[in-house]
Design an enzyme around this catalytic site. Sequence first.
Site, short mmCIF file in Angstrom:
data_model
loop_
_atom_site.label_atom_id
_atom_site.label_comp_id
_atom_site.label_asym_id
_atom_site.label_seq_id
_atom_site.Cartn_x
_atom_site.Cartn_y
_atom_site.Cartn_z
N PHE A 298 -33.40 -21.28 -32.87
CA PHE A 298 -33.63 -21.54 -34.40
C PHE A 298 -34.38 -20.45 -34.64
CE2 PHE A 298 -36.31 -23.39 -37.79
CZ PHE A 298 -35.59 -23.69 -38.50
N ALA B 144 -43.25 -13.91 -42.83
CA ALA B 144 -43.23 -15.23 -43.41
C ALA B 144 -42.96 -16.17 -42.03
CB ALA B 144 -41.82 -15.46 -44.20
N HIS C 5 -65.40 -32.13 -16.79
CA HIS C 5 -65.37 -31.64 -15.55
C HIS C 5 -66.16 -30.25 -15.10
CE1 HIS C 5 -61.95 -34.41 -15.42
NE2 HIS C 5 -61.59 -34.15 -14.19
N GLU D 203 -44.90 -25.08 -35.76
CA GLU D 203 -44.16 -26.00 -36.42
C GLU D 203 -45.02 -26.44 -37.68
OE1 GLU D 203 -41.87 -29.18 -34.24
OE2 GLU D 203 -42.42 -27.73 -32.65
C1 FAD Z 1 -44.76 -20.70 -28.78
C2 FAD Z 1 -44.24 -20.43 -30.29
C3 FAD Z 1 -42.79 -20.89 -30.40
C4 FAD Z 1 -42.13 -20.66 -31.59
N1 FAD Z 1 -40.81 -20.95 -31.76
C5 FAD Z 1 -40.20 -20.87 -32.94
C6 FAD Z 1 -38.92 -20.73 -33.07
O1 FAD Z 1 -38.05 -21.02 -32.14
N2 FAD Z 1 -38.35 -20.53 -33.93
C7 FAD Z 1 -38.87 -20.31 -35.30
O2 FAD Z 1 -38.53 -19.91 -36.40
N3 FAD Z 1 -40.34 -20.14 -35.36
C8 FAD Z 1 -40.93 -20.35 -34.02
N4 FAD Z 1 -42.31 -20.15 -33.80
C9 FAD Z 1 -43.04 -19.83 -35.08
C10 FAD Z 1 -44.10 -20.84 -35.53
O3 FAD Z 1 -43.35 -21.85 -36.00
C11 FAD Z 1 -44.94 -20.07 -36.68
O4 FAD Z 1 -46.08 -19.17 -35.66
C12 FAD Z 1 -45.88 -21.11 -37.49
O5 FAD Z 1 -45.07 -21.58 -38.42
C13 FAD Z 1 -47.10 -20.21 -38.11
O6 FAD Z 1 -46.61 -19.03 -38.93
P1 FAD Z 1 -47.21 -17.90 -38.85
O7 FAD Z 1 -47.38 -17.53 -37.49
O8 FAD Z 1 -46.55 -16.88 -39.59
O9 FAD Z 1 -48.68 -18.09 -39.63
P2 FAD Z 1 -48.98 -17.81 -40.99
O10 FAD Z 1 -47.93 -18.50 -42.14
O11 FAD Z 1 -49.11 -16.42 -41.39
O12 FAD Z 1 -50.43 -18.38 -41.10
C14 FAD Z 1 -51.57 -17.91 -40.34
C15 FAD Z 1 -52.82 -18.85 -40.39
O13 FAD Z 1 -52.92 -18.72 -42.07
C16 FAD Z 1 -53.86 -19.94 -42.47
N5 FAD Z 1 -52.96 -20.45 -43.52
C17 FAD Z 1 -51.79 -19.85 -43.96
N6 FAD Z 1 -51.20 -20.70 -45.02
C18 FAD Z 1 -52.25 -21.32 -45.86
C19 FAD Z 1 -52.83 -22.04 -46.86
N7 FAD Z 1 -51.92 -22.15 -47.65
N8 FAD Z 1 -53.88 -22.58 -46.82
C20 FAD Z 1 -54.89 -22.41 -46.01
N9 FAD Z 1 -54.52 -21.72 -44.59
C21 FAD Z 1 -53.44 -21.08 -44.67
C22 FAD Z 1 -53.25 -21.05 -41.16
O14 FAD Z 1 -54.58 -21.26 -40.52
C23 FAD Z 1 -52.35 -20.32 -40.32
O15 FAD Z 1 -52.51 -20.65 -38.93
C24 FAD Z 1 -43.01 -20.39 -32.77
C25 FAD Z 1 -44.10 -19.96 -32.53
C26 FAD Z 1 -44.82 -20.02 -31.28
C27 FAD Z 1 -46.33 -19.56 -31.16
#
Ligand code: FAD
Length: 384
Positions: free
Chosen positions: A126, A133, A340, A365
């Site tokens: 996916f 973004a 622990h 997610e």
């Molecule tokens: C191990 C792993 C597997 C994954 N697998 C998939 C996959 O298979 N397919 C896929 O498409 N994606 C995948 N992802 C992506 C994952 O879903 C995203 O990392 C997640 O949705 C967060 O997006 P970002 O990292 O861009 O954080 P951002 O959207 O940039 O946000 C960063 C931080 O800012 C803060 N924040 C953001 N918006 C706000 C707000 N409006 N108000 C207050 N605080 C805010 C939050 O604390 C957040 O943690 C995966 C990620 C990991 C780490």
Amino acid sequence: MDFELPEELKMLQASVRRFVDAELIPIERETMADGKLKPDVKRRLEDKARALGLWLYDVPEAYGGQGLGLLAKTVVWEELGRTIALPSRAASIFGPMVSPILYHLNDAQKERYLLPVIRGEKRSCFMQTEPDAGGDPGGMRTTAVRDGDHYVINGQKRFITGADDADFAQVIAATDRAKGSRGGISAFLVDMNTPGLALVRKQVTMMDDRPWEITLDNVRVPAANRIGAEGEGFKHAQNWINEGRIRHGSRGAGVIERCLELGAAYAKSRVTFGRPLADRQAVQWMLVDSYMELHQLRLMVRHAAWKYERGEDIRQEAYMAKIFGDTRSFEAADRCMQIHGGIGLTTDLPIERFWRDQRSMIITEGPTEILKMTLARHVLNQYG
Ligand SMILES: Cc1cc2nc3c(=O)[nH]c(=O)nc-3n(C[C@H](O)[C@H](O)[C@H](O)COP(=O)(O)OP(=O)(O)OC[C@H]3O[C@@H](n4cnc5c(N)ncnc54)[C@H](O)[C@@H]3O)c2cc1C
């Protein structure tokens, strides 16, 4: 009101628990290599999952699966949450992983993509998240531009789980960037061997997960591979997303329960300053807090599943189950680690893995803050 699980779900719960205790927990530190289940372990556990009657438990009966309802699935997810034997994001011993979006394909697409996945002939990944973004996919920069009976996709993706094993991807791309998530995002089925699609780099995380960075450079996709209508990329995902959030809650309950088992047993056996840790109020309160939160979480998850099975909207319940389940299970793992002492930090015990995995769940997610932002709109509408 009836808070009892139906008799058949109690039996399901007991049999999955026996399976976890007898077959998974004893080998839980030996099942994985390089972030994946070892192939021989996977084969052995798949045979056992078949014998348990859980093969394709989450695939609808119409496609040859067991078609368990959401409440039954929460029971399975919770029990599996008690062990680190399986990958935290994909248990993968109960048959092929079927992305729920694939059930929304048209008949011709189902023939080419859904059915081969269920038969174990094809695997999918996916692709939504991008460097600019993640939590806010409406701002995505990957575009799909119509060109005759094709779309041309350009952009970058990152954190794509399972891209190295996939035969095709569900790619989410902007067909109208100005509209963003309000009708400007579409979903496509893209074969991984399409020219222009490249795996750039495996990302190493603090968990076992090894997702991929991807580039899409003039990737030509037949228009017949669009999922649903143009601009409806997000529409079909709603039920799936709700279910995914409930799964986080259920898994969290399993983690908390195992941390209680480990924490209480250690507190009784470990003596400091002449008395077992279990005699100290500081330790008792850690266990009691986790115990209360487990109870709250189970009620939240089961209520949401009950409501879902009555056909009601569970968006708010699903947000709450994910936020509460992920944060409270991380806290439970943290408390268990503290009880622990040094041994909790080692790989002799599963605690450090629960701690790392559950920490990551608070981000993936949908990070907690973004879910709370959406929930806040509902709260302000209802009470403001
Ligand atoms: C191990 C792993 C597997 C994954 N697998 C998939 C996959 O298979 N397919 C896929 O498409 N994606 C995948 N992802 C992506 C994952 O879903 C995203 O990392 C997640 O949705 C967060 O997006 P970002 O990292 O861009 O954080 P951002 O959207 O940039 O946000 C960063 C931080 O800012 C803060 N924040 C953001 N918006 C706000 C707000 N409006 N108000 C207050 N605080 C805010 C939050 O604390 C957040 O943690 C995966 C990620 C990991 C780490």
